[in-house]
Structure formats: structure tokens, C-alpha cells
Design an enzyme around this catalytic site. Structure first.
Site, short mmCIF file in Angstrom:
data_model
loop_
_atom_site.label_atom_id
_atom_site.label_comp_id
_atom_site.label_asym_id
_atom_site.label_seq_id
_atom_site.Cartn_x
_atom_site.Cartn_y
_atom_site.Cartn_z
N VAL A 291 0.83 -1.37 0.32
CA VAL A 291 -0.09 -0.34 0.23
C VAL A 291 0.82 1.27 -0.06
O VAL A 291 0.62 1.90 -0.56
CB VAL A 291 -1.07 0.53 1.27
CG1 VAL A 291 -1.83 1.82 1.30
CG2 VAL A 291 -2.16 -1.30 1.27
N ILE A 294 2.88 1.82 -3.40
CA ILE A 294 2.31 1.49 -5.17
C ILE A 294 1.37 3.43 -4.92
O ILE A 294 0.33 2.85 -3.97
CB ILE A 294 1.33 0.77 -5.01
CG1 ILE A 294 2.12 -0.71 -5.36
CG2 ILE A 294 0.13 0.41 -6.52
CD1 ILE A 294 0.82 -1.87 -5.50
N ASP A 338 0.05 34.85 -35.84
CA ASP A 338 -0.12 36.14 -36.48
C ASP A 338 0.74 37.35 -36.07
O ASP A 338 1.20 37.33 -34.77
CB ASP A 338 -1.62 36.16 -36.36
CG ASP A 338 -2.05 36.24 -37.40
OD1 ASP A 338 -1.19 37.44 -38.18
OD2 ASP A 338 -3.05 36.61 -37.12
#
Length: 893
Positions: A291, A294, A338
Site C-alpha cells: 500500500v 504503490i 500571426d
């Protein structure tokens, strides 16, 4: 509108294509000239509902909570709980169950917050529609459109409701999203027979399609779920969205980590049994380690970090539509931008005017500008124009293209009434602006017949002009005249102005596409100064290794002038690529491709050439950001790695095709987005490195104690508690860290780079070693130095190890500062959330150590002041060692 049920059913069921426009007006009780009144529209909105497609039903909070307990890790913990109860270890069983519950609640809260953040993002994207209300064209939220509204659509707009066309000019739509037909649909106002298939209803517009060419006035017939696309949406089940690249990386990383962790845990379990430890205790310890090791909540935390980062971008006028775009932003190394409105202020004003009678300059007023030329230039500026200046709200609201609104403001300054000129010269036909011809034309009827007005790029207008108006006479242009006018256009453009040519002709033909034999009226020099914030933004790009290319449809001289003022060009010899000199991509030599890549300025470029440029850059493995605002820019925006649409002047089609939208159209906002994109990825990486180095240290400690058969060991519940207290709040705080000071001084990150590469795995092992060594070291120092006893005190050793490890992990969060920043000045030290989370965790630690029930469950007892000082000192010593390795550049973060 009638409230009769039969009328409502007729509106819902009838497509309206087989009714005359006048019948539709009557049916909906609307006026084609005035539109609906605000009060009428409000009552219809209440009656028909908002104009939107119903979204997929969201998961309930209960289901979100339930999902938190559906994972292999939780099943393992429940198995350990059941075993504890079976062996009558009631306290351990209840404690593990409480840990499961707390973890589930934390996961629920994080997912709930992530969902709320995504909902907030959706509310930021607002689609607008132009509709006539109270006699004026207004820009409204498309969800407020109601049946009977008179709406105006032009090229680039997304159709926001089903509507019957009653006036149109060269109207063409793309209905592929609705019908599957890939070819453009020509639209008209004709009355059609009944029972036609959807694709043949040429006098109707449909929600969700978009305008390719031309413009139209239409009356809304159906909204929301009553539209054709709404009916389809009702029949379809919502598909789950695919995982983003980042989510895939996190998923692959988690799977690999689970495999490694399970292998280590199994090894620790059998070593524990081999050394004579109790079966249940060894099993619970192994499960607790699994536990702890992970990061089962990693995808949720990553989504939350992305969503909150995207909201932060929204505060800086950047709407990121896709989570995957955030990851790509961090790796962008070319921005094709642009000029107008992005690098410049997009406040276009006429400042100089050239006619056959002289040159006029604006200095607060237009002195000496009189006569027939003046009148015709004003008429052309007003009539060959689709923009509006709406003064109805008290302040002047500009609706339409900024260049066209600039022309309208110019005509008001010289004393013309826009509405009056338009009323006296009704429009007969129109050729909307064509990006290839670079011009627009309209035909107007009056007592003298037809008059055509044309405006466009100076050289395009000059080339099509055969005459010039001098005072009241028209005389033929000769080659000398043409060259002089082209020179005047160059002069204005080289001064940084956008140059517009204005012409007209009397004609007996109402076809607006026959633009030969024009009478030249003059040239208008319009200025759009650079945005002040763009200078520093370009400097940031330069230091960040991001190449900026300016792409514009303007005259090369105008482009060069602006580029020089912005510092994009270093010398006057820097090459400018002109659209007319750009062959199609199939004819491009390798030498030409190299020229394109090396150049920073592209002038007179068509949308097709934008697409070709993106293709060439991507062939050379550049990560390309491309800006665009027109419907013709959509292919380039889709092709680019990051499509960037303009929020103020961009068409809805461009915004739909893009990955992100600039609400203020400013280039500086792109740089802010890249900075934030890099920061978000950095924060996810910080979170993972912190989590793994802490969890790996627990594995090392338990494995070392088992293999060496030491007199002390961490208990299962202690491991779960450590995981709970150090992995949640500090990790979340790391996810909202501000960008490091040097983040824009790094080269862009390769797009295929893993979250944790080989160098960072080495860093994690080094960090883990120092955390576990300082924690184990505190036990040995306590035993051999502080207490100096021959017999080991397992309970004391366990407590010293437990508290030192927690403190070492909490202090370790402050080691997550970037390698390019000093510890005292790093972004981590300035993270107030990290300081707050550390304070809360330390407070929780002391609460646990003070409450008898919790103290008993975790097998704790009160330590002496010397023991606490030892634990704190060893935890700090571990962080000092980590900082020294970072300073010596032995690790890479």
C-alpha cells in the site's frame, strides 16, 4: 408566439424548409428587420429552455466514493482486516479498516475536486452568436438563442441553432459533422418540397455545422435538443474519452512500479518467515508495504494538478481545452504566430491617406480632406464592410473584424452617419473576403444604377484598377501611375502600416465577382502598434530555446518593420519568405525546406502555406504551436501539435479546431501558457519523485530489518499511518508549486521523455538511501550513544525509527526544489501550501502521540526531549546530505 399546443408541435416536428420565409416569420411572430425584443426573448428562453445539448448524466457522489474502494490494494487491506479479526487481533483489524476508510475519503475528495475543476473549465469556454434584438445586432451567448431569433452567420462561424435562411450571399457550409458528407454544401433561400432528406435541405442551417464561405441572415426554428443534432445526441450513448498521453505515461509507470513492488514485497514476506517472524504480522507488514509503495492515487492527483493548472492559465486569459495539450505545451519549441492582434494591439486606426489629390495625415482631425473622393472612400469603407459599431449599450461596442471596425470609426471621424449611408445604398450582392484574391466586393443599388465598392490588399486593388479618380474626373492609369501607386503602398508598409486599397466602379451587372476595370480611390495606411508585453515574452522564448516565426498576410515591408521593432530579426539581411515564392509541399526541395526552417518572417502567406509550413517543421521533429483566427486556418491548427485560436477575433471554427484559446489574443499569453505547462509537468514529476523516494525508503528499512534480523521493525499500522500522513498533504502541496525561476531558461522537454527516466530513477534511489540511512542511524545512535545500554529496547527503537522516518519524509518535501534554483530561493520554499501541510502533519503527529487510543493502536509512548531532538536532528541531517548531493550535481531532478 402562440401558446397553442398545435403550434408548438408544428415547430418541433416541421423542418421549416418547405415553408416560405414569410410564413416562418408569421409562425414565430418575429420581424426580419427588428428581430425579437429582449422581453420576448426572455419569455421564450423560459418556455423553450437554453439552447444546449444535454450532457451525459454525471456519476453521483456515492458512486465516486464507491469507486475508491474498488482496487487490488483495498482488497489486500480488507483481506488483512479479515485475517486480523479471524486471529482476534481486534484493535489491528479496526485500525486497518479505519485506514481504508480514510484513504477512500481522501481519494473521493481529490476526485470530487478534480471534477469541480473540470466543470469550471467548461464554463470558461463561451460560444457566441450574432442576433438581432431590439433592432440591433448583438453578440449573445449561443445558449440564449431562442426560436424566432434573427441570426447573422458569416465564414468561420459555428451554427448555433437550426435556422431557416431568408437572405444569403455565396453561402457554403460544412455539414460533415451531421450528415457525413465531406463536400461543402451550397445554401440558398429557395422554397423546397416536403419529405427531403437532411442533406438536401439547402435553405436550412443546422446546429453544430459551420460556415465555410459567405454570410446569411436566418430565422431560428429549433434550439437545444429539438435541433437535428440534438435528436441524434438523444439516440447516442456517450462514449468514454480516451486517455491523454500523460495519463498513459502515468498508467504505464504505475504498472511497472506495481510489478517491482510486488516482487520486493513477496521477497520481504518470505525473508520474514525465514527469520522466524509471526505469519500474520509478516503478512500484514507486506501488505502495508505494498500500500505504501504503490501510488494508487497518482492518476487522480495528476488530473487534479492539470485541472487546477488549467484554471490558473484561465486567469491569464488562456483557455486550454484538452488535458493532453498541457503536456505538449511543455515541449513546444517552435511558435508560428500571426502578427495582427497577437504581436500587435489589434487597435487598428487609419492614420494616413493617399489619394490622387494628395497625402493626408491624421493629427486629431483630417484637415483638407474634402470632395467627391472623400465621399466615395467613406461610402466604400461603410458599405464594403460587415462590421458594426453598436452604441446601444451606452459605450461603443465593436462587433466584427478590427480592420473593418477601424474603417467605420474613420468614417465617423470625417462626419458620416453609418446607418444613413447603409439605408440609402441597399446591398444587392456581395463577394465576401477571399483569402486568395485578398479582397472583398459589394454591389449597391441607387438612383444611378449599380455601384461596386471594393477593398483589399493594396497591390491586389492596384492590379485590378484601370482608372483613377482625380477630383471629379476619371482618367486612365498608365504603367507609370501603377508603379507610383505600388511605390506609395511600399512606403506606407515599410513604415509599419497595414495598407488597404479602396476602389469602386459604376456597373450594369449585379455580379460582385467581376472586379476588373476598377476606379482607384486611394490607399489607407492603418497602424497597429506592438503590444508592450510582447517584448519580454519574446525574450523569454529566446532564453527557453523556443523559436518564434511570424506569419502574416500583410505586405513584406510591414512584416519586416514590425519584426525589426520586436527584435525578431537581428539584421536587415535576415531573409523574409514571401507567399508567392513558396511552392507547394510536393515541389519543395531540401534546400527550400531548410530556408523555411531558418526564416523567422513569412509575409503574404495563405492558409494552405501555413499548413505546409507546419508539415515541414514536424518532419524535422519540431513541436509546433500555431496561431490562427480564420476558418481557413483550421487545418493548420489541427495539424499543429498545439493549435492556438484567438478568443477576441477568432472564428468559432478556428476555436473549435484549436487545443487552446487566447481570450486576449496576446502572444504573451502563449508564453504564460508554456511556462505554466512546464510548471505543471514539473510538479507532477516532483510529486512522483517525492512519493517514490519516501515509499522506497520504507521498503529499504523493512527489508534491511528483516534481512539483518534486527531487534526492531516497523509495524503494519505504522507503515499505513506513515503513508497516510506524508503521502497526501505534502504531495498535493507539491502539485500546486509555482514555476521555478529558471524554468524558461531550460531547453524544451522532448515529447517522448518519460516522467521518470534513468537519471531520475538514480535520484530516487539516492534520496531513499539518505532517508532510510538517517532513520536507521537515529536508532543506532539512540541505542549506542544516547541510552548506551547492552540490552536492546525494541519498543524505544521502533518509536525512534517511526518518528525519525516521518520527520525525514516531511523535511524531504523541501528538497523537491528545481536543480537550477538555490535552496533558500527555490519555488518550494515559497510554496505556502507546503509549509501549511507540513504544519498540519506535525500537528497530527503530536495528536496521535497524545490520544491514548491512537497511541495504543500504533504502539507508541512518550519520548524524552533528548529522543525528540535526536529524531529531528537525524531527519535534518538526511536532508542536508540530499542538498549536498544536489549541489555537487550527483543527482538530476
Amino acid at each position: 408566439m402562440s401558446n397553442a399546443t398545435s403550434t408548438n408541435e408544428l415547430i418541433k416536428e416541421n423542418g421549416m424548409y418547405n415553408l416560405k420565409a414569410e410564413e416562418v416569420f408569421t409562425l414565430f411572430d418575429t420581424d426580419s428587420k427588428e428581430g425579437l425584443s429582449s422581453q420576448n426573448a426572455k419569455s421564450r428562453l423560459e418556455k423553450f429552455g437554453r439552447n444546449k445539448i444535454r450532457e451525459e448524466k454525471k456519476r453521483s457522489n456515492f458512486l465516486i466514493l464507491l469507486d475508491q474502494f474498488q482496487s487490488p490494494i483495498v482488497y489486500l487491506l480488507l483481506f488483512a482486516t479479515a485475517l486480523s479479526f479471524y486471529f482476534k487481533e481486534w484493535l489491528d483489524g479496526f485500525a486497518i479498516f479505519v485506514v481504508i476508510l480514510i484513504n477512500g475519503l481522501i481519494g473521493f475528495y481529490m476526485e470530487f475536486r478534480a471534477a469541480k475543476s473540470m466543470d469550471a473549465l467548461k464554463r470558461l469556454t463561451r460560444i457566441t452568436c450574432k442576433a438581432k434584438r431590439d433592432g440591433f445586432i448583438q453578440e449573445l451567448d449561443s445558449e440564449e438563442i431562442v426560436p424566432g431569433d434573427i441570426v447573422y452567420f458569416e465564414a468561420g462561424d459555428i451554427v448555433s441553432a437550426d435556422a431557416r435562411i431568408f437572405e444569403s450571399t455565396r453561402l457554403q457550409t460544412d455539414e460533415s459533422a451531421l450528415t457525413g458528407e465531406s463536400t461543402p454544401c451550397d445554401k440558398n433561400t429557395n422554397l423546397l418540397p416536403s419529405n427531403l432528406p437532411l442533406a438536401e435541405r439547402s435553405n436550412m442551417l443546422f446546429k453544430g455545422t459551420f460556415i465555410l464561405k459567405g454570410n446569411s441572415f436566418s430565422v431560428v426554428t429549433h434550439t437545444g435538443m429539438d435541433t437535428e443534432i440534438g435528436k441524434i445526441a438523444e439516440m447516442l450513448q456517450s462514449a468514454k474519452p480516451g486517455a491523454t498521453p500523460l495519463e498513459k505515461k502515468l498508467s504505464e509507470f504505475s504498472k511497472r512500479l506495481i510489478q517491482i513492488t510486488v516482487g520486493l514485497v513477496i521477497l520481504i514476506f518470505f525473508v520474514g518467515l525465514w527469520t522466524g517472524q509471526h505469519f500474520l504480522e509478516t503478512l500484514e507488514t507486506s501488505i502495508a508495504l505494498a500500500v505504501a509503495a504503490i501510488p494508487e492515487g497518482l492518476p487522480i492527483v495528476a488530473t487534479l494538478a492539470l485541472a487546477q493548472g488549467m484554471l490558473k492559465m484561465a486567469k491569464h486569459n488562456v483557455i486550454v481545452k484538452k488535458l493532453s495539450a498541457v503536456e505538449t505545451l511543455g515541449g513546444t519549441n517552435v511558435i508560428c504566430t500571426d502578427k495582427t492582434g497577437t504581436l500587435t494591439q489589434n487597435k487598428i486606426e487609419v492614420v494616413e491617406l493617399v489619394t490622387s489629390e494628395g497625402v493626408y495625415t491624421f493629427d486629431g482631425e483630417w484637415k483638407g480632406f474634402e470632395g467627391r473622393v472623400r465621399d466615395l472612400i467613406a461610402q466604400a469603407s461603410i458599405l464594403c464592410n460587415t462590421a458594426e459599431l453598436d452604441s446601444n449599450s451606452g459605450s461603443e461596442n465593436e462587433i466584427g473584424d478590427p480592420l473593418e471596425t477601424g474603417l467605420l470609426k474613420f468614417t465617423k471621424l470625417i462626419g458620416f452617419d453609418i446607418s444613413k449611408v447603409r439605408d440609402q445604398n441597399p446591398k444587392i450582392s456581395e463577394m465576401p473576403f477571399d483569402s486568395d484574391l485578398k479582397m472583398m466586393a459589394t454591389i449597391h443599388g441607387n438612383k444611378e444604377g449599380f455601384t461596386m465598392f471594393v477593398k483589399g490588399a493594396a497591390e491586389s486593388i492596384i492590379e485590378r484598377s484601370s482608372f483613377i479618380l482625380s477630383q471629379s474626373n476619371e482618367r486612365q492609369l498608365n504603367n507609370t501611375d501603377l508603379n507610383r501607386w505600388l511605390s506609395e503602398a511600399d512606403r506606407l508598409a515599410s513604415s509599419g502600416m497595414k495598407v488597404i486599397g479602396i476602389a469602386y466602379k459604376q456597373t450594369k451587372d449585379s455580379n460582385a465577382e467581376k472586379t476588373e476595370g476598377l476606379v482607384l480611390l486611394g490607399l489607407l495606411g492603418m497602424i497597429d502598434p506592438p503590444r508592450p508585453e510582447v517584448f519580454s515574452a519574446l525574450a523569454d522564448c529566446d532564453s527557453a530555446g523556443i523559436k518564434v516565426m511570424m506569419i502574416t498576410g500583410d505586405h513584406p515591408s510591414t512584416a519586416k518593420n514590425i519584426a525589426s521593432r520586436l527584435g525578431l530579426t537581428k539584421t536587415s539581411e535576415d531573409k523574409i519568405i514571401i507567399g508567392s515564392e513558396m511552392p507547394s509541399i510536393g515541389d519543395l526541395s531540401q534546400e527550400k525546406k531548410a530556408d523555411w526552417i531558418q526564416s523567422r518572417i513569412f509575409a503574404r502567406v495563405t492558409p494552405k502555406q501555413k499548413l505546409d509550413l507546419v508539415t515541414v517543421l514536424q518532419e524535422k521533429h519540431y513541436i509546433v504551436g500555431m496561431t490562427g483566427d480564420g476558418v481557413n486556418d483550421a487545418p493548420a491548427l489541427k495539424k499543429a501539435d498545439i493549435g492556438i485560436a484567438m478568443g477576441e477575433r477568432g472564428t468559432q471554427v478556428a476555436q473549435d479546431a484549436a487545443d487552446m484559446i487566447l481570450k486576449d489574443d496576446s502572444f504573451a499569453s502563449i508564453v504564460v501558457a508554456i511556462r505554466q505547462g512546464r510548471a505543471i509537468f514539473d510538479n507532477i514529476r516532483k510529486f512522483v519523485i517525492y512519493l517514490l523516494s519516501c515509499n522506497l525508503s520504507e521498503l529499504i528499512i523493512v527489508a534491511t530489518a528483516s534481512i539483518l534480523n534486527l531487534h526492531f521493525q516497523l509495524f503494519p499500522l505504522q507503515i499505513l499511518f506513515i503513508n497516510l500522513i506524508t503521502d497526501v498533504l505534502p504531495a498535493l502541496a507539491l502539485g500546486v508549486t509555482e514555476a521555478s525561476p529558471g524554468i524558461m531558461s531550460r531547453l524544451p522537454r522532448p515529447s517522448d521523455e518519460a516522467i521518470i527516466d534513468a537519471r531520475r530513477w538514480k535520484t530516487i534511489f539516492v534520496y531513499s538511501f539518505f532517508i532510510s540511512a538517517s532513520s536507521l542511524g537515529s536508532v543506532f545512535i539512540s541505542h549506542f550513544t544516547l541510552h548506551n545500554t547492552e540490552d536492546w529496547n525494541p519498543a524505544l527503537c521502533n518509536n525512534i525509527l517511526f518518528f525519525t522516518l516521518i520527520l525525514a519524509q516531511l523535511f524531504h518535501a523541501f528538497n523537491m526544489g528545481s536543480s537550477d534554483s538555490r535552496f533558500g530561493h527555490s519555488e518550494i520554499i515559497r510554496n505556502r501550501y507546503l509549509w501549511l501541510s507540513t504544519f498540519v502533519c506535525v500537528a497530527m503527529l503530536f495528536i496521535v502521540n497524545s490520544v491514548p487510543v491512537l497511541e495504543q493502536a500504533l504502539k507508541l509512548y512518550s519520548l524524552s526531549l533528548e529522543d525528540w531532538l535526536l529524531a529531528i536532528g537525524c531527519a535534518i541531517f538526511g536532508s542536508i546530505c540530499i542538498q549536498l548531493t544536489k549541489k555537487a550535481k550527483l543527482v538530476f531532478q
